[in-house]
Design a protein around this motif. Structure first.
Motif, PDB file in Angstrom:
ATOM      1  N   THR A   1      16.883  21.493  96.784  1.00  0.00           N
ATOM      2  CA  THR A   1      16.465  22.612  97.644  1.00  0.00           C
ATOM      3  C   THR A   1      16.206  23.867  96.832  1.00  0.00           C
ATOM      4  OG1 THR A   1      17.751  21.719  99.495  1.00  0.00           O
ATOM      5  CG2 THR A   1      17.117  24.039  99.608  1.00  0.00           C
ATOM      6  N   VAL A   2      17.117  24.152  95.918  1.00  0.00           N
ATOM      7  CA  VAL A   2      16.951  25.344  95.070  1.00  0.00           C
ATOM      8  C   VAL A   2      15.657  25.249  94.269  1.00  0.00           C
ATOM      9  CG1 VAL A   2      17.925  26.613  93.128  1.00  0.00           C
ATOM     10  CG2 VAL A   2      19.426  25.769  94.932  1.00  0.00           C
ATOM     11  N   THR A   3      15.339  24.047  93.790  1.00  0.00           N
ATOM     12  CA  THR A   3      14.103  23.862  93.029  1.00  0.00           C
ATOM     13  C   THR A   3      12.875  24.051  93.907  1.00  0.00           C
ATOM     14  OG1 THR A   3      15.238  22.280  91.590  1.00  0.00           O
ATOM     15  CG2 THR A   3      12.830  22.262  91.565  1.00  0.00           C
ATOM     16  N   ILE A   4      12.916  23.476  95.117  1.00  0.00           N
ATOM     17  CA  ILE A   4      11.763  23.572  96.019  1.00  0.00           C
ATOM     18  C   ILE A   4      11.522  25.014  96.461  1.00  0.00           C
ATOM     19  CG2 ILE A   4      10.941  22.941  98.321  1.00  0.00           C
ATOM     20  CD1 ILE A   4      12.228  20.237  97.956  1.00  0.00           C
ATOM     21  N   VAL A   5      12.587  25.726  96.753  1.00  0.00           N
ATOM     22  CA  VAL A   5      12.445  27.112  97.218  1.00  0.00           C
ATOM     23  C   VAL A   5      11.929  28.012  96.106  1.00  0.00           C
ATOM     24  CG1 VAL A   5      13.757  29.093  98.095  1.00  0.00           C
ATOM     25  CG2 VAL A   5      14.195  26.818  99.001  1.00  0.00           C
ATOM     26  N   GLY A   6      12.159  27.612  94.858  1.00  0.00           N
ATOM     27  CA  GLY A   6      11.672  28.413  93.745  1.00  0.00           C
ATOM     28  C   GLY A   6      12.704  29.321  93.138  1.00  0.00           C
ATOM     29  N   VAL A   7      13.970  29.107  93.496  1.00  0.00           N
ATOM     30  CA  VAL A   7      15.044  29.909  92.926  1.00  0.00           C
ATOM     31  C   VAL A   7      15.378  29.376  91.531  1.00  0.00           C
ATOM     32  CG1 VAL A   7      17.428  30.695  93.242  1.00  0.00           C
ATOM     33  CG2 VAL A   7      15.941  30.359  95.224  1.00  0.00           C
ATOM     34  N   SER A   8      15.774  30.241  90.639  1.00  0.00           N
ATOM     35  CA  SER A   8      16.109  29.832  89.284  1.00  0.00           C
ATOM     36  C   SER A   8      17.270  28.837  89.302  1.00  0.00           C
ATOM     37  CB  SER A   8      16.507  31.046  88.441  1.00  0.00           C
ATOM     38  OG  SER A   8      17.020  30.638  87.183  1.00  0.00           O
ATOM     39  N   PRO A   9      17.191  27.768  88.512  1.00  0.00           N
ATOM     40  CA  PRO A   9      18.299  26.798  88.454  1.00  0.00           C
ATOM     41  C   PRO A   9      19.615  27.423  88.024  1.00  0.00           C
ATOM     42  CG  PRO A   9      16.324  25.917  87.396  1.00  0.00           C
ATOM     43  CD  PRO A   9      16.051  27.363  87.688  1.00  0.00           C
ATOM     44  N   LEU A  10      19.556  28.585  87.376  1.00  0.00           N
ATOM     45  CA  LEU A  10      20.778  29.256  86.955  1.00  0.00           C
ATOM     46  C   LEU A  10      21.616  29.706  88.147  1.00  0.00           C
ATOM     47  CD1 LEU A  10      19.337  31.445  84.038  1.00  0.00           C
ATOM     48  CD2 LEU A  10      20.555  29.265  83.865  1.00  0.00           C
ATOM     49  N   VAL A  11      20.970  29.845  89.319  1.00  0.00           N
ATOM     50  CA  VAL A  11      21.676  30.310  90.512  1.00  0.00           C
ATOM     51  C   VAL A  11      22.256  29.137  91.305  1.00  0.00           C
ATOM     52  CG1 VAL A  11      21.463  31.848  92.520  1.00  0.00           C
ATOM     53  CG2 VAL A  11      19.978  32.168  90.568  1.00  0.00           C
ATOM     54  N   THR A  12      21.910  27.903  90.933  1.00  0.00           N
ATOM     55  CA  THR A  12      22.366  26.728  91.674  1.00  0.00           C
ATOM     56  C   THR A  12      23.882  26.682  91.844  1.00  0.00           C
ATOM     57  OG1 THR A  12      20.444  25.469  90.918  1.00  0.00           O
ATOM     58  CG2 THR A  12      22.298  24.217  91.783  1.00  0.00           C
ATOM     59  N   PRO A  13      24.685  26.972  90.791  1.00  0.00           N
ATOM     60  CA  PRO A  13      26.139  26.946  90.991  1.00  0.00           C
ATOM     61  C   PRO A  13      26.623  27.884  92.089  1.00  0.00           C
ATOM     62  CG  PRO A  13      25.631  26.949  88.652  1.00  0.00           C
ATOM     63  CD  PRO A  13      24.341  27.175  89.382  1.00  0.00           C
ATOM     64  N   LEU A  14      25.946  29.025  92.261  1.00  0.00           N
ATOM     65  CA  LEU A  14      26.334  29.955  93.313  1.00  0.00           C
ATOM     66  C   LEU A  14      26.132  29.327  94.686  1.00  0.00           C
ATOM     67  CD1 LEU A  14      27.193  32.739  94.339  1.00  0.00           C
ATOM     68  CD2 LEU A  14      24.812  33.483  94.090  1.00  0.00           C
ATOM     69  N   PHE A  15      24.994  28.660  94.893  1.00  0.00           N
ATOM     70  CA  PHE A  15      24.740  28.006  96.165  1.00  0.00           C
ATOM     71  C   PHE A  15      25.734  26.871  96.401  1.00  0.00           C
ATOM     72  CE2 PHE A  15      20.639  30.050  95.431  1.00  0.00           C
ATOM     73  CZ  PHE A  15      20.337  30.544  96.695  1.00  0.00           C
ATOM     74  N   LYS A  16      26.069  26.141  95.347  1.00  0.00           N
ATOM     75  CA  LYS A  16      27.062  25.082  95.483  1.00  0.00           C
ATOM     76  C   LYS A  16      28.407  25.656  95.924  1.00  0.00           C
ATOM     77  CE  LYS A  16      25.109  21.949  92.009  1.00  0.00           C
ATOM     78  NZ  LYS A  16      25.322  21.294  90.692  1.00  0.00           N
ATOM     79  N   ALA A  17      28.780  26.787  95.336  1.00  0.00           N
ATOM     80  CA  ALA A  17      30.052  27.411  95.698  1.00  0.00           C
ATOM     81  C   ALA A  17      30.067  27.832  97.160  1.00  0.00           C
ATOM     82  CB  ALA A  17      30.316  28.610  94.790  1.00  0.00           C
ATOM     83  N   VAL A  18      28.946  28.385  97.627  1.00  0.00           N
ATOM     84  CA  VAL A  18      28.872  28.822  99.029  1.00  0.00           C
ATOM     85  C   VAL A  18      29.019  27.635  99.973  1.00  0.00           C
ATOM     86  CG1 VAL A  18      27.357  29.833 100.777  1.00  0.00           C
ATOM     87  CG2 VAL A  18      27.485  30.861  98.504  1.00  0.00           C
ATOM     88  N   VAL A  19      28.321  26.540  99.682  1.00  0.00           N
ATOM     89  CA  VAL A  19      28.403  25.350 100.534  1.00  0.00           C
ATOM     90  C   VAL A  19      29.810  24.779 100.523  1.00  0.00           C
ATOM     91  CG1 VAL A  19      27.592  22.985 100.826  1.00  0.00           C
ATOM     92  CG2 VAL A  19      25.974  24.795 100.297  1.00  0.00           C
ATOM     93  N   VAL A  20      30.420  24.709  99.347  1.00  0.00           N
ATOM     94  CA  VAL A  20      31.771  24.154  99.243  1.00  0.00           C
ATOM     95  C   VAL A  20      32.761  25.006 100.024  1.00  0.00           C
ATOM     96  CG1 VAL A  20      33.673  23.722  97.653  1.00  0.00           C
ATOM     97  CG2 VAL A  20      31.379  22.997  97.060  1.00  0.00           C
ATOM     98  N   ILE A  21      32.659  26.321  99.887  1.00  0.00           N
ATOM     99  CA  ILE A  21      33.572  27.209 100.624  1.00  0.00           C
ATOM    100  C   ILE A  21      33.407  27.022 102.123  1.00  0.00           C
ATOM    101  CG2 ILE A  21      34.058  29.627 101.161  1.00  0.00           C
ATOM    102  CD1 ILE A  21      33.410  30.287  98.250  1.00  0.00           C
ATOM    103  N   ALA A  22      32.155  26.973 102.587  1.00  0.00           N
ATOM    104  CA  ALA A  22      31.908  26.832 104.024  1.00  0.00           C
ATOM    105  C   ALA A  22      32.454  25.506 104.560  1.00  0.00           C
ATOM    106  CB  ALA A  22      30.409  26.944 104.303  1.00  0.00           C
ATOM    107  N   VAL A  23      32.158  24.403 103.865  1.00  0.00           N
ATOM    108  CA  VAL A  23      32.575  23.095 104.351  1.00  0.00           C
ATOM    109  C   VAL A  23      34.084  22.935 104.287  1.00  0.00           C
ATOM    110  CG1 VAL A  23      32.415  20.608 103.959  1.00  0.00           C
ATOM    111  CG2 VAL A  23      30.375  22.030 103.769  1.00  0.00           C
ATOM    112  N   THR A  24      34.699  23.357 103.185  1.00  0.00           N
ATOM    113  CA  THR A  24      36.145  23.194 103.050  1.00  0.00           C
ATOM    114  C   THR A  24      36.904  24.081 104.039  1.00  0.00           C
ATOM    115  OG1 THR A  24      36.047  24.797 101.222  1.00  0.00           O
ATOM    116  CG2 THR A  24      36.116  22.460 100.663  1.00  0.00           C
TER     117      THR A  24
END
Length: 358
Positions: free
Chosen positions: A308-331
């Motif tokens: 998703t991050v790649t398709i949207v065009g966001v830098s891959p360097l920001v991917t860990p931030l999105f992962k952290a947000v998803v993990v926090i929300a789900v947990t």
């Protein structure tokens, strides 16, 4: 329909909905559905699958193929975590597997032979199995804490891979080896079929035999398990050995996908993604109960989020931030406190019609 019947039906509906919400897989599946929906909104043909030369192509197929290495590593991590352990060496094991297999193929006089590829893969898997056994020995026999025992191999493993490749990125040209990471069979990626086959085998062994119950008993209370006759040391040794073996297979797939062994970057941080997938899937880091189906969903979430991050065009360097947000929300949604509050709110809503009827 009497008021009592209507109130009872509403109560039953509310109770059923509450049970669905409390299911461990509910929120991970919701998170995965949200990611797929967001991608579909951004790219309407995201879920489209096309056929080219008898092979299936499309974003869903890419997710399946890209999930294969992480799924293999996460399966081993799930079993290790279920015994109150952790395996930080899986990334280094991935690098070692790629280094051993490609170095053997590159030094062979006939790198394109199927026999050469099979021997190379066999040597790599046996070495990774030994590394898993070594971790299990340090934990179950020597008594070192799992995080420290596996940290040793995590630190030294990439150095071992560098020694094997002599500090170079080893590349080969071998059609049989390339099939593992980039080939297709019956229209589907070979890598995905291998990973799903291992998943089905592990699920059958842990849910159709006593192995799963023994793993959970060791994770819940190792001392009580030993007193009950369970060979806790053997169980811990076994799950670490499987973790090493599965990580080696993941390393072969990653190396086959790029046809190169990079000791510095192969499997880098895959241990963190595996732990995230396991936690998202509902397996507790405190050991005991584990969910292979939850791990599968967690892997798909991590892989889909990366795409998703790649398709949207966001830098891959920001991917860990999105992962952290998803993990926090789900947990958070999976935590007992939040679940109890949601259940209490559902009970209050169900009780209001009864109060009105009274």
């Amino acid at each position: 329909m009497s008021p009592t019947t209507g109130t009872r039906s509403r109560t039953d509906y509310s109770g059923g909905l509450s049970r669905v919400v409390r299911h461990p897989l509910f929120w991970p599946l919701v998170a995965l559905a949200v990611l797929l929906l967001a991608n579909t909104v951004h790219s309407p043909d995201f879920l489209a699958i096309s056929v080219l030369d008898g092979h299936l192509f499309g974003a869903p197929i890419d997710i399946l193929r890209n999930s294969a290495p992480l799924l293999l590593v996460a399966l081993g991590m799930t079993l290790v975590i279920a015994t109150r352990g952790i395996d930080l060496s899986v990334g280094a094991t991935v690098a070692i597997a790629g280094a051993v297999s490609l170095s053997f193929i590159a030094s062979s006089p006939n790198p394109g032979a199927v026999s050469t590829v099979l021997v190379a893969m066999g040597i790599a898997l046996l070495l990774c199995l030994f590394l898993g056994v070594w971790n299990g020995f340090l934990v179950s026999v020597v008594g070192i804490q799992p995080i420290i025992a596996t940290l040793i191999l995590m630190t030294a493993g990439r150095g071992i891979a560098m020694l094997i490749t002599e500090g170079q990125i080893t590349t080969v040209t071998s059609a049989p080896f390339k099939t593992l990471g980039s080939g297709f069979w019956l229209g589907l990626p070979v890598a995905a079929l291998v990973a799903l086959g291992v998943y089905a085998l592990v699920a059958a062994l842990t849910r159709r035999t006593a192995l799963g119950m023994l793993v959970e008993s060791v994770g819940i209370n190792p001392s009580a398990s030993r007193l009950a006759g369970v060979k806790a040391r053997t169980i811990v040794w076994t799950v670490f050995a499987l973790s090493g073996l599965f990580s080696g297979l993941a390393g072969l797939i990653l190396a086959s996908n790029v046809m190169a062994a990079d000791a510095n970057n192969a499997g880098l941080f895959i241990e963190l993604d595996a732990i995230l997938a396991v936690v998202i899937g509902g397996t507790s880091l405190q050991g005991g109960k584990f969910s292979l189906s939850g791990t599968l969903v967690g892997v798909f979430i991590i892989t889909t989020l990366t795409l998703t991050v790649t398709i949207v065009g966001v830098s891959p360097l920001v991917t860990p931030l999105f992962k952290a947000v998803v993990v926090i929300a789900v947990t958070l949604l999976q935590s007992p406190v939040v679940r109890e509050k949601l259940a209490a709110r559902s009970r209050r809503r169900a009780a209001r019609p009864e109060e009105v009827a009274a």
